[in-house]
Write a protein that holds these residues in place. Structure first.
Motif, PDB file in Angstrom:
ATOM      1  N   ARG A  69       0.814  -1.221   0.000  1.00  0.00           N
ATOM      2  CA  ARG A  69       0.000   0.000   0.000  1.00  0.00           C
ATOM      3  C   ARG A  69       0.843   1.264   0.000  1.00  0.00           C
ATOM      4  NH1 ARG A  69      -0.816   2.118   5.196  1.00  0.00           N
ATOM      5  NH2 ARG A  69       0.007   0.884   6.924  1.00  0.00           N
ATOM      6  N   TRP A  70       2.157   1.132  -0.171  1.00  0.00           N
ATOM      7  CA  TRP A  70       3.073   2.258  -0.013  1.00  0.00           C
ATOM      8  C   TRP A  70       2.803   3.369  -1.014  1.00  0.00           C
ATOM      9  CZ3 TRP A  70       5.496   3.094   4.226  1.00  0.00           C
ATOM     10  CH2 TRP A  70       6.609   3.920   4.288  1.00  0.00           C
ATOM     11  N   GLN A  71       2.562   2.995  -2.270  1.00  0.00           N
ATOM     12  CA  GLN A  71       2.325   4.013  -3.291  1.00  0.00           C
ATOM     13  C   GLN A  71       1.074   4.820  -2.962  1.00  0.00           C
ATOM     14  OE1 GLN A  71       4.343   4.655  -6.178  1.00  0.00           O
ATOM     15  NE2 GLN A  71       3.083   6.506  -6.189  1.00  0.00           N
ATOM     16  N   ARG A  72      -0.005   4.112  -2.673  1.00  0.00           N
ATOM     17  CA  ARG A  72      -1.297   4.774  -2.437  1.00  0.00           C
ATOM     18  C   ARG A  72      -1.306   5.570  -1.136  1.00  0.00           C
ATOM     19  NH1 ARG A  72      -3.966   0.464  -1.599  1.00  0.00           N
ATOM     20  NH2 ARG A  72      -4.073   0.630   0.688  1.00  0.00           N
ATOM     21  N   ASP A  73      -0.795   4.963  -0.081  1.00  0.00           N
ATOM     22  CA  ASP A  73      -0.964   5.543   1.253  1.00  0.00           C
ATOM     23  C   ASP A  73       0.155   6.491   1.649  1.00  0.00           C
ATOM     24  OD1 ASP A  73      -3.268   4.149   1.495  1.00  0.00           O
ATOM     25  OD2 ASP A  73      -2.585   2.777   3.061  1.00  0.00           O
ATOM     26  N   VAL A  74       1.296   6.411   0.985  1.00  0.00           N
ATOM     27  CA  VAL A  74       2.431   7.243   1.384  1.00  0.00           C
ATOM     28  C   VAL A  74       2.944   8.087   0.225  1.00  0.00           C
ATOM     29  CG1 VAL A  74       4.781   7.237   2.336  1.00  0.00           C
ATOM     30  CG2 VAL A  74       3.077   5.624   3.207  1.00  0.00           C
ATOM     31  N   LEU A  75       3.422   7.444  -0.828  1.00  0.00           N
ATOM     32  CA  LEU A  75       4.077   8.191  -1.906  1.00  0.00           C
ATOM     33  C   LEU A  75       3.134   9.170  -2.586  1.00  0.00           C
ATOM     34  CD1 LEU A  75       6.218   5.360  -3.561  1.00  0.00           C
ATOM     35  CD2 LEU A  75       6.870   6.945  -1.739  1.00  0.00           C
ATOM     36  N   ASP A  76       1.893   8.779  -2.807  1.00  0.00           N
ATOM     37  CA  ASP A  76       0.953   9.649  -3.522  1.00  0.00           C
ATOM     38  C   ASP A  76       0.605  10.910  -2.738  1.00  0.00           C
ATOM     39  OD1 ASP A  76       0.927   7.886  -5.612  1.00  0.00           O
ATOM     40  OD2 ASP A  76      -1.079   7.079  -5.219  1.00  0.00           O
ATOM     41  N   ALA A  77       0.852  10.908  -1.427  1.00  0.00           N
ATOM     42  CA  ALA A  77       0.576  12.086  -0.599  1.00  0.00           C
ATOM     43  C   ALA A  77       1.705  13.106  -0.660  1.00  0.00           C
ATOM     44  CB  ALA A  77       0.349  11.665   0.852  1.00  0.00           C
ATOM     45  N   HIS A  78       2.857  12.730  -1.218  1.00  0.00           N
ATOM     46  CA  HIS A  78       4.023  13.620  -1.346  1.00  0.00           C
ATOM     47  C   HIS A  78       4.359  14.324  -0.025  1.00  0.00           C
ATOM     48  CE1 HIS A  78       3.824  12.926  -5.662  1.00  0.00           C
ATOM     49  NE2 HIS A  78       2.545  13.290  -5.647  1.00  0.00           N
ATOM     50  N   PRO A  79       4.514  13.562   1.043  1.00  0.00           N
ATOM     51  CA  PRO A  79       4.831  14.194   2.335  1.00  0.00           C
ATOM     52  C   PRO A  79       6.254  14.745   2.357  1.00  0.00           C
ATOM     53  CG  PRO A  79       4.957  11.816   2.525  1.00  0.00           C
ATOM     54  CD  PRO A  79       4.433  12.104   1.142  1.00  0.00           C
ATOM     55  N   ASP A  80       6.467  15.741   3.181  1.00  0.00           N
ATOM     56  CA  ASP A  80       7.808  16.303   3.374  1.00  0.00           C
ATOM     57  C   ASP A  80       8.617  15.485   4.364  1.00  0.00           C
ATOM     58  OD1 ASP A  80       7.485  18.910   1.817  1.00  0.00           O
ATOM     59  OD2 ASP A  80       5.784  18.991   3.198  1.00  0.00           O
ATOM     60  N   VAL A  81       7.913  14.873   5.317  1.00  0.00           N
ATOM     61  CA  VAL A  81       8.544  14.031   6.341  1.00  0.00           C
ATOM     62  C   VAL A  81       7.730  12.758   6.458  1.00  0.00           C
ATOM     63  CG1 VAL A  81       9.242  13.829   8.766  1.00  0.00           C
ATOM     64  CG2 VAL A  81       9.321  16.071   7.623  1.00  0.00           C
ATOM     65  N   VAL A  82       8.413  11.616   6.501  1.00  0.00           N
ATOM     66  CA  VAL A  82       7.753  10.334   6.751  1.00  0.00           C
ATOM     67  C   VAL A  82       8.416   9.686   7.952  1.00  0.00           C
ATOM     68  CG1 VAL A  82       7.286   8.013   5.888  1.00  0.00           C
ATOM     69  CG2 VAL A  82       7.035   9.982   4.372  1.00  0.00           C
ATOM     70  N   SER A  83       7.590   9.323   8.927  1.00  0.00           N
ATOM     71  CA  SER A  83       8.051   8.666  10.145  1.00  0.00           C
ATOM     72  C   SER A  83       7.520   7.235  10.146  1.00  0.00           C
ATOM     73  CB  SER A  83       7.528   9.429  11.373  1.00  0.00           C
ATOM     74  OG  SER A  83       7.889   8.781  12.568  1.00  0.00           O
TER      75      SER A  83
END
Length: 208
Positions: A69-83
Motif C-alpha cells: 500500500r506504499w504508493q497509495r498511502d504514502v508516496l501519492d501524498a508527497h509528504p515532506d517528512v515520513v516517520s
C-alpha cells in the motif's frame, strides 16, 4: 542533524498498531497515540508554523504489508517528512511460541529498504523509529533473539539513507529500569498513555 518543519509541511506517520491507534475507527484522524501527541504539542508550541499531520498506520502490518500500500498511502501524498515504525509483527510475536514463525532479517531489511528508496530519491526527510519490546515473560525474552537483529537493521538503514533515528528500544529499556516494563507497555508491545507520551517527546526532540 534535525528534522526541519517549515510552515505548510506535511508529516506522515505510518507503520503498525502502535502508530495506528484506531485512527480509522474514532473521530480523530491521527488516532489517540503518539502521532496525536506530537501534533498537539507542536501546534501548542508553534502556532505560527502550521503543519499537516497524517497517519496511515494499520494494526498488524509487517514490512511486506506496507509495501503493498506504499504508493497509495504514502508516496501519492508527497509528504515532506515520513516517520516509520514497523517491525514487531515481523518478529511474529502473536505466533512465535506456537509455530516458530519468523520473517528473516534479510527479508525484513530488503523490504524496508524498498520502502525508503523512493522517499530518499524524492528528498523526503525520514524518521525511523526502532521497533521495541519490553519483555514480560520468558516467551517475550526469547523473541528478542529475532527482534534485536531487526533493530540493528533499522539503525543501519538510518545510516544508509541519512534518516533520523529514534532509538525507541533503548529509550524504553532505560525508562523501564526504574518503573518496570508494564508502566510503559502493559503487554510489552503496545505503549500505555505514558509510553505514547515518551515516544512523542522523543520524536519532538528530533525536530528543529
Amino acid at each position: 542533524m534535525t528534522v526541519h518543519l517549515q510552515p505548510g509541511s506535511t508529516v506522515m506517520f505510518t507503520g503498525d498498531s502502535i502508530t495506528d491507534c484506531q485512527h480509522l475507527e474514532i473521530e480523530q484522524p491521527l488516532g489517540w497515540g503518539y502521532p496525536l501527541r506530537v501534533a498537539g504539542e507542536w501546534g501548542f508550541r508553534h502556532p505560527d508554523r502550521p503543519v499537516t499531520w497524517l497517519n496511515t498506520g494499520i494494526a498488524g502490518n509487517k514490512v511486506m504489508d506496507l509495501e503493498t500500500r506504499w504508493q497509495r498511502d504514502v508516496l501519492d501524498a508527497h509528504p515532506d517528512v515520513v516517520s516509520v515504525l514497523v517491525g514487531i509483527n515481523d518478529v511474529g510475536w502473536h505466533t512465535y511460541a506456537e509455530d516458530g514463525y519468523v520473517i528473516p532479517v534479510d527479508d525484513y531489511t530488503a523490504g524496508y529498504d524498498r520502502l525508503l528508496t523512493p522517499l530518499a530519491e524524492a528528498g523526503t526527510q525520514l524518521v525511523l523509529i526502532e521497533p521495541f519490546l519490553l519483555p514480560l515473560s520468558d516467551d517475550q525474552r526469547k523473541q528478542r533473539e529475532d527482534l534485536d537483529p531487526k533493530i540493528q537493521a533499522v539503525r543501519e538503514l538510518a545510516r544508509k539513507f541519512g534518516a533520523h533515528l529514534l532509538a525507541a528500544d533503548g529509550l524504553f529499556a532505560e525508562l523501564a529500569a526504574t518503573t518496570g516494563p508494564e508502566y510503559w507497555a502493559a503487554d510489552g508491545v503496545h505503549p500505555t498513555a505514558a509510553g505514547h507520551a515518551a515516544l512523542a517527546a522523543a520524536w519532538l526532540r528530533l525536530v528543529d
